[in-house]
Design a protein around this motif. Structure first.
Motif, PDB file in Angstrom:
ATOM      1  N   PRO A   1       4.785  -0.875  14.896  1.00  0.00           N
ATOM      2  CA  PRO A   1       5.994  -1.350  15.589  1.00  0.00           C
ATOM      3  C   PRO A   1       6.426  -0.467  16.748  1.00  0.00           C
ATOM      4  O   PRO A   1       7.165  -0.915  17.633  1.00  0.00           O
ATOM      5  N   HIS A   2       6.004   0.769  16.774  1.00  0.00           N
ATOM      6  CA  HIS A   2       6.377   1.671  17.863  1.00  0.00           C
ATOM      7  C   HIS A   2       5.204   1.940  18.811  1.00  0.00           C
ATOM      8  O   HIS A   2       5.230   2.894  19.588  1.00  0.00           O
ATOM      9  N   GLY A   3       4.189   1.090  18.716  1.00  0.00           N
ATOM     10  CA  GLY A   3       3.038   1.233  19.592  1.00  0.00           C
ATOM     11  C   GLY A   3       2.015   2.227  19.115  1.00  0.00           C
ATOM     12  O   GLY A   3       1.017   2.467  19.802  1.00  0.00           O
ATOM     13  N   GLU A   4       2.232   2.816  17.938  1.00  0.00           N
ATOM     14  CA  GLU A   4       1.290   3.809  17.428  1.00  0.00           C
ATOM     15  C   GLU A   4      -0.002   3.146  16.987  1.00  0.00           C
ATOM     16  O   GLU A   4      -0.001   2.020  16.494  1.00  0.00           O
ATOM     17  N   ARG A   5      -1.104   3.850  17.160  1.00  0.00           N
ATOM     18  CA  ARG A   5      -2.398   3.343  16.747  1.00  0.00           C
ATOM     19  C   ARG A   5      -2.475   3.257  15.222  1.00  0.00           C
ATOM     20  O   ARG A   5      -1.901   4.076  14.507  1.00  0.00           O
ATOM     21  N   ILE A   6      -3.196   2.256  14.752  1.00  0.00           N
ATOM     22  CA  ILE A   6      -3.416   2.072  13.327  1.00  0.00           C
ATOM     23  C   ILE A   6      -4.852   2.473  12.999  1.00  0.00           C
ATOM     24  O   ILE A   6      -5.802   1.947  13.590  1.00  0.00           O
ATOM     25  N   GLY A   7      -4.999   3.411  12.074  1.00  0.00           N
ATOM     26  CA  GLY A   7      -6.312   3.850  11.643  1.00  0.00           C
ATOM     27  C   GLY A   7      -6.795   3.059  10.441  1.00  0.00           C
ATOM     28  O   GLY A   7      -6.099   2.180   9.917  1.00  0.00           O
ATOM     29  N   PHE A   8      -7.974   3.416   9.971  1.00  0.00           N
ATOM     30  CA  PHE A   8      -8.575   2.670   8.875  1.00  0.00           C
ATOM     31  C   PHE A   8      -7.704   2.680   7.624  1.00  0.00           C
ATOM     32  O   PHE A   8      -7.504   1.651   6.984  1.00  0.00           O
ATOM     33  N   ALA A   9      -7.205   3.857   7.228  1.00  0.00           N
ATOM     34  CA  ALA A   9      -6.450   3.958   5.978  1.00  0.00           C
ATOM     35  C   ALA A   9      -5.209   3.077   6.001  1.00  0.00           C
ATOM     36  O   ALA A   9      -4.931   2.346   5.043  1.00  0.00           O
ATOM     37  N   ARG A  10      -4.452   3.141   7.074  1.00  0.00           N
ATOM     38  CA  ARG A  10      -3.246   2.303   7.147  1.00  0.00           C
ATOM     39  C   ARG A  10      -3.611   0.830   7.148  1.00  0.00           C
ATOM     40  O   ARG A  10      -2.956   0.015   6.497  1.00  0.00           O
ATOM     41  N   TRP A  11      -4.651   0.486   7.879  1.00  0.00           N
ATOM     42  CA  TRP A  11      -5.117  -0.905   7.947  1.00  0.00           C
ATOM     43  C   TRP A  11      -5.470  -1.420   6.558  1.00  0.00           C
ATOM     44  O   TRP A  11      -5.058  -2.515   6.172  1.00  0.00           O
ATOM     45  N   TYR A  12      -6.200  -0.616   5.802  1.00  0.00           N
ATOM     46  CA  TYR A  12      -6.636  -1.057   4.478  1.00  0.00           C
ATOM     47  C   TYR A  12      -5.493  -1.037   3.475  1.00  0.00           C
ATOM     48  O   TYR A  12      -5.285  -2.010   2.729  1.00  0.00           O
ATOM     49  N   LEU A  13      -4.728   0.028   3.440  1.00  0.00           N
ATOM     50  CA  LEU A  13      -3.670   0.149   2.447  1.00  0.00           C
ATOM     51  C   LEU A  13      -2.518  -0.817   2.718  1.00  0.00           C
ATOM     52  O   LEU A  13      -1.883  -1.309   1.770  1.00  0.00           O
ATOM     53  N   ASP A  14      -2.239  -1.102   3.983  1.00  0.00           N
ATOM     54  CA  ASP A  14      -1.228  -2.131   4.296  1.00  0.00           C
ATOM     55  C   ASP A  14      -1.675  -3.483   3.759  1.00  0.00           C
ATOM     56  O   ASP A  14      -0.872  -4.260   3.232  1.00  0.00           O
ATOM     57  N   TRP A  15      -2.977  -3.774   3.925  1.00  0.00           N
ATOM     58  CA  TRP A  15      -3.501  -5.028   3.372  1.00  0.00           C
ATOM     59  C   TRP A  15      -3.341  -5.053   1.855  1.00  0.00           C
ATOM     60  O   TRP A  15      -2.927  -6.064   1.274  1.00  0.00           O
ATOM     61  N   LEU A  16      -3.660  -3.949   1.193  1.00  0.00           N
ATOM     62  CA  LEU A  16      -3.571  -3.903  -0.262  1.00  0.00           C
ATOM     63  C   LEU A  16      -2.130  -4.078  -0.731  1.00  0.00           C
ATOM     64  O   LEU A  16      -1.864  -4.795  -1.713  1.00  0.00           O
ATOM     65  N   ASP A  17      -1.187  -3.453  -0.040  1.00  0.00           N
ATOM     66  CA  ASP A  17       0.228  -3.633  -0.379  1.00  0.00           C
ATOM     67  C   ASP A  17       0.653  -5.095  -0.211  1.00  0.00           C
ATOM     68  O   ASP A  17       1.349  -5.659  -1.063  1.00  0.00           O
ATOM     69  N   GLU A  18       0.219  -5.692   0.895  1.00  0.00           N
ATOM     70  CA  GLU A  18       0.586  -7.081   1.154  1.00  0.00           C
ATOM     71  C   GLU A  18      -0.055  -8.022   0.129  1.00  0.00           C
ATOM     72  O   GLU A  18       0.588  -8.955  -0.370  1.00  0.00           O
ATOM     73  N   ALA A  19      -1.317  -7.770  -0.197  1.00  0.00           N
ATOM     74  CA  ALA A  19      -1.993  -8.605  -1.181  1.00  0.00           C
ATOM     75  C   ALA A  19      -1.318  -8.490  -2.542  1.00  0.00           C
ATOM     76  O   ALA A  19      -1.164  -9.485  -3.269  1.00  0.00           O
ATOM     77  N   THR A  20      -0.910  -7.278  -2.900  1.00  0.00           N
ATOM     78  CA  THR A  20      -0.228  -7.068  -4.178  1.00  0.00           C
ATOM     79  C   THR A  20       1.096  -7.810  -4.221  1.00  0.00           C
ATOM     80  O   THR A  20       1.454  -8.435  -5.227  1.00  0.00           O
ATOM     81  N   ALA A  21       1.819  -7.786  -3.095  1.00  0.00           N
ATOM     82  CA  ALA A  21       3.096  -8.496  -3.034  1.00  0.00           C
ATOM     83  C   ALA A  21       2.891 -10.008  -3.138  1.00  0.00           C
ATOM     84  O   ALA A  21       3.641 -10.710  -3.842  1.00  0.00           O
TER      85      ALA A  21
END
Length: 225
Positions: A197-217
């Motif tokens: 949201p602040h223009g920061e780059r997204i690395g692999f870990a955030r990309w994967y773990l954000d997906w896992l959090d969303e899938a869990t929800a």
């Protein structure tokens, strides 16, 4: 990103295995299955063959979680060792230029290789159907040569597909090393870094773990219809 705690990720993914596919996009593609992780010797062999050290968070995932399988969209392209050589496999995994991963990824901001191309030919500008067809064939030959030039993605590994030839890749060399990018050339959208949201780059870990959090929800939501 370093020092990522990957403990529990395999258990979290396994817990989602009974989730109806309709709840999480792409689950029908990976089936919530994770391949075994790489052994340290296998990772060392992989990186020696590639001629590059992979970003730390992806290295940690490969060693502690999996070499591929359940993940964002239709899942992570798995690493396979075939005839003594490592490679990623999947729909579009062959777009990774294994021999150029040590060269710097050439972009630091959004880039659309098709942006400078002329407009496609208009049939009304031609006297005959044959002339139009010839011009159209020449245009699309030029378009594909420019838009899909492999030089656009040196230094990057394709990790997954989103459907309809959209894909995500991980930059492993150059100023953007460690950042996830989107390849939207299928609809002439070009290449764009994934950003928060602040223009920061997204690395692999955030990309994967954000997906896992969303899938869990989503797994906890009631299934409608």
């Amino acid at each position: 990103m370093t020092n990522i705690d990957w403990s529990g990720v395999r258990d979290r993914v396994a817990a989602l295995s009974t989730t109806p596919d309709a709840k999480v996009f792409g689950a029908n593609g990976h089936g919530w299955l994770l391949d075994p992780p790489l052994r340290p010797a296998e990772l060392a062999e992989l990186e020696e063959q590639l001629g590059v050290r992979l970003p730390e968070d992806y290295r940690g995932f490969l060693l502690e979680v999996s070499r591929g399988g359940a993940g964002p969209f239709y899942g992570l392209f798995p690493l396979r060792r075939v005839d003594g050589r490592w490679r990623w496999e999947g729909d579009g995994a062959d777009l990774t230029e294994i021999g150029t991963l040590g060269e710097p990824f050439p972009h630091t901001g959004p880039f659309n290789p098709a942006a400078e191309l002329p407009e496609p030919p208009d049939e009304e500008d031609f006297g005959t159907v044959e002339e139009f067809n010839s011009a159209e064939d020449a245009y699309w030959e030029l378009h594909d040569r420019v838009a899909y030039d492999p030089l656009h993605t040196v230094g990057a590994v394709y990790l997954c597909h989103l459907g309809c030839a959209y894909r995500h890749l991980l930059v492993v060399s150059g100023p953007e090393r460690g950042a996830m990018w989107a390849d939207d050339t299928a609809d002439d959208g070009g290449f764009t870094p994934l950003a928060g949201p602040h223009g920061e780059r997204i690395g692999f870990a955030r990309w994967y773990l954000d997906w896992l959090d969303e899938a869990t929800a989503k797994a906890r939501e009631p299934l409608h219809g």
